[in-house]
Design an enzyme around this catalytic site. Structure first.
Site, PDB file in Angstrom:
ATOM      1  N   ASP A 240      55.695 -85.831 -20.776  1.00 53.15           N
ATOM      2  CA  ASP A 240      56.201 -84.913 -22.146  1.00 53.15           C
ATOM      3  C   ASP A 240      57.865 -84.778 -21.904  1.00 53.15           C
ATOM      4  O   ASP A 240      58.412 -84.303 -22.900  1.00 53.15           O
ATOM      5  CB  ASP A 240      55.532 -83.734 -22.462  1.00 53.15           C
ATOM      6  CG  ASP A 240      55.571 -83.000 -21.252  1.00 53.15           C
ATOM      7  OD1 ASP A 240      55.900 -83.082 -20.251  1.00 53.15           O
ATOM      8  OD2 ASP A 240      54.635 -81.819 -21.252  1.00 53.15           O
TER       9      ASP A 240
ATOM     10  N   ASP B 128      56.665 -81.844 -15.004  1.00 49.30           N
ATOM     11  CA  ASP B 128      56.017 -81.954 -16.778  1.00 49.30           C
ATOM     12  C   ASP B 128      57.249 -80.937 -17.154  1.00 49.30           C
ATOM     13  O   ASP B 128      57.760 -80.090 -16.617  1.00 49.30           O
ATOM     14  CB  ASP B 128      54.936 -81.149 -16.795  1.00 49.30           C
ATOM     15  CG  ASP B 128      54.073 -81.223 -17.830  1.00 49.30           C
ATOM     16  OD1 ASP B 128      54.536 -80.303 -18.922  1.00 49.30           O
ATOM     17  OD2 ASP B 128      53.102 -81.738 -18.051  1.00 49.30           O
TER      18      ASP B 128
ATOM     19  N   HIS C 162      47.781 -75.921 -16.325  1.00 48.50           N
ATOM     20  CA  HIS C 162      47.597 -74.705 -16.772  1.00 48.50           C
ATOM     21  C   HIS C 162      46.269 -73.957 -16.850  1.00 48.50           C
ATOM     22  O   HIS C 162      46.177 -72.637 -17.017  1.00 48.50           O
ATOM     23  CB  HIS C 162      48.035 -74.668 -18.343  1.00 48.50           C
ATOM     24  CG  HIS C 162      49.106 -75.316 -18.826  1.00 48.50           C
ATOM     25  ND1 HIS C 162      50.502 -74.644 -18.226  1.00 48.50           N
ATOM     26  CD2 HIS C 162      49.775 -76.241 -19.514  1.00 48.50           C
ATOM     27  CE1 HIS C 162      51.584 -75.392 -18.728  1.00 48.50           C
ATOM     28  NE2 HIS C 162      51.029 -76.110 -19.627  1.00 48.50           N
TER      29      HIS C 162
ATOM     30  N   TYR D 257      52.720 -86.845 -24.967  1.00 51.88           N
ATOM     31  CA  TYR D 257      51.896 -86.922 -26.372  1.00 51.88           C
ATOM     32  C   TYR D 257      52.296 -87.751 -27.064  1.00 51.88           C
ATOM     33  O   TYR D 257      52.252 -87.885 -28.509  1.00 51.88           O
ATOM     34  CB  TYR D 257      52.379 -85.225 -26.860  1.00 51.88           C
ATOM     35  CG  TYR D 257      52.009 -84.343 -25.915  1.00 51.88           C
ATOM     36  CD1 TYR D 257      50.535 -83.946 -25.875  1.00 51.88           C
ATOM     37  CD2 TYR D 257      52.556 -83.560 -25.141  1.00 51.88           C
ATOM     38  CE1 TYR D 257      50.078 -83.210 -24.844  1.00 51.88           C
ATOM     39  CE2 TYR D 257      52.162 -82.813 -24.196  1.00 51.88           C
ATOM     40  CZ  TYR D 257      50.690 -82.541 -24.118  1.00 51.88           C
ATOM     41  OH  TYR D 257      50.271 -81.555 -23.320  1.00 51.88           O
TER      42      TYR D 257
ATOM     43  N   HIS E  78      56.562 -78.539 -19.290  1.00 52.26           N
ATOM     44  CA  HIS E  78      55.909 -77.277 -19.362  1.00 52.26           C
ATOM     45  C   HIS E  78      55.842 -76.887 -17.850  1.00 52.26           C
ATOM     46  O   HIS E  78      55.578 -77.808 -17.047  1.00 52.26           O
ATOM     47  CB  HIS E  78      54.702 -77.217 -20.050  1.00 52.26           C
ATOM     48  CG  HIS E  78      54.628 -77.637 -21.448  1.00 52.26           C
ATOM     49  ND1 HIS E  78      54.615 -78.997 -21.751  1.00 52.26           N
ATOM     50  CD2 HIS E  78      54.681 -76.890 -22.494  1.00 52.26           C
ATOM     51  CE1 HIS E  78      54.893 -79.000 -22.899  1.00 52.26           C
ATOM     52  NE2 HIS E  78      55.066 -77.859 -23.579  1.00 52.26           N
TER      53      HIS E  78
ATOM     54  N   GLY F 104      46.501 -73.756 -22.243  1.00 49.50           N
ATOM     55  CA  GLY F 104      47.525 -75.120 -22.523  1.00 49.50           C
ATOM     56  C   GLY F 104      46.650 -76.299 -22.529  1.00 49.50           C
ATOM     57  O   GLY F 104      47.117 -77.280 -21.940  1.00 49.50           O
TER      58      GLY F 104
END
Length: 382
Positions: free
Chosen positions: A264, A181, A145, A303, A183, A153
């Site tokens: 994630d 990912d 990001h 995470y 995201h 991010g």
């Protein structure tokens, strides 16, 4: 793992895979309430050592990127601001707002320059090491990001971009960036949107921050985006791999593949609604790293410390062709048992998170929306 019999193996097999990491990640934290308060890279390093999977030839320490190296992509005044933030542990309000430092999940913390600069230096080093071929696993990388002139991010410097620039500077002109990912890999897409040497591909959860990367976003022609609704399972990941990612790579014929494998998307991760197990992520890694003579395998989001430690340790095993044992040795189990994670999902971890590396296959139906979007994306070609 099995793949179609037509899948070539273009790896430079005479060069053994190498891992790049550093001790700066051990004990470094974004702060007690931040999603990156958890240990991640240090757990992976400890796990692969406990398993006997690395030695002094295959485990390398990454360097801190210099300001000159960082400004291959980032603005000098931004780099200097990050350095000032580490030195003073504070910035004037106008600088915080201008550069996104100390704001929006990008805290000022003790290693705010050295930690991301080490990730960046490691990606640059990795690109140099694979000039003649090979595979590098850099689990601290994947900060996709980061923008040219501001943090975004949780990402301060964009190490995938800097690694890709290093590959291009070595003379390559066909680099495939694949991002799985949860995201959207927005920073990398922005950097190479109109660069015909780099094709960026992002598969991400459609409703997550930064809420970019729509399927019709081809960013000047050199981006492909596959947003997936929450609830993605391992069979759907396998479908995307075999029905899209492999064919795209075979058509593009990359000289190098940079793979951002944020985990994630795992079912236990608190920041997405995807339902993957780690075996489907390993399948993507195993397939994609066969399709070019050079591969840089990065980390990214993740995470849950248990999910990260188990998934990325298995990534290293995958690129080395190491068979995953059904039960972990006690030395590796003990690394997982001493993890302290204050999140509600960390209070009573399932026992198998301590004793095994591989998740059970978390399969399911391949939803019509996934099939339709893959079909639509194939229509864009390369």
């Amino acid at each position: 793992m099995t793949f179609p019999h037509t899948l070539p193996d273009l790896r430079a097999s005479q060069i053994p895979p190498r891992m790049i990491a550093a001790e700066i990640y051990r004990g470094s934290s974004y702060g007690p309430k931040h999603p990156l308060a958890i240990p991640r890279v240090s757990l992976v390093v400890d796990m692969v050592h406990a398993m006997g999977w690395v030695d002094e030839n295959t485990y390398l320490t990454g360097p801190v990127a210099t300001p000159e190296q960082l400004t291959r992509f980032h603005d000098l005044d931004y780099v200097e601001a990050v350095m000032q933030a580490e030195r003073d542990q504070a910035l004037p309000e106008d600088m915080m707002n201008r550069f996104g430092l100390g704001k929006n999940g990008n805290p000022i913390y003790p290693e705010i320059f050295r930690r991301p600069a080490t990730a960046a230096g490691s990606s640059i080093m990795a690109a140099q090491l694979i000039a003649d071929g090979g595979v590098i696993h850099h689990p601290a990388g994947g900060t996709h990001h980061g923008l040219r002139n501001r943090a975004s991010g949780f990402c301060y410097f964009n190490d995938p971009v800097l690694g890709i620039y290093a590959l291009l500077d070595s003379g390559l002109d066909r680099v495939l960036y694949v991002d799985i990912d949860a995201h959207h890999g927005d920073g990398v897409q922005i950097a190479f949107a109109e660069d015909e040497r780099v094709l960026t591909v992002s598969m991400h959860q459609e409703d997550l921050w930064p809420k970019t990367g729509a399927i019709d976003d081809i960013a000047g022609g050199m981006a492909r985006n596959l947003p997936i609704p929450g609830g993605m399972n391992d069979d759907e990941m396998r479908y995307v791999l075999h029905e899209y990612l492999i064919n795209l790579a075979l058509s593009f014929v990359p000289q190098a593949i940079v793979l951002q494998c944020g985990c994630d998307t795992l079912a236990e991760d608190p920041l997405s609604r995807q339902l993957l197990g780690n075996q489907s992520i390993w399948e993507v890694v195993g397939a994609m790293t066969r399709l070019a003579p050079r591969s840089l395998v990065l980390g990214g989001g993740g995470y849950s410390p248990y999910g990260v430690a188990r998934c990325w340790s298995g990534v290293w095993a995958t690129v080395n062709g190491i068979e995953i044992p059904p039960v972990l040795p006690i030395t590796a189990e003990n690394i997982l048992r001493v993890i302290k994670w204050s999140h509600s999902r960390g209070r009573q971890p399932a026992s198998e998170l301590f004793t095994t590396l591989a998740d059970p296959w978390r399969g399911g139906a391949i939803r019509d929306v996934v099939r339709e979007r893959v079909k639509r994306l194939r229509g864009y070609g390369v």
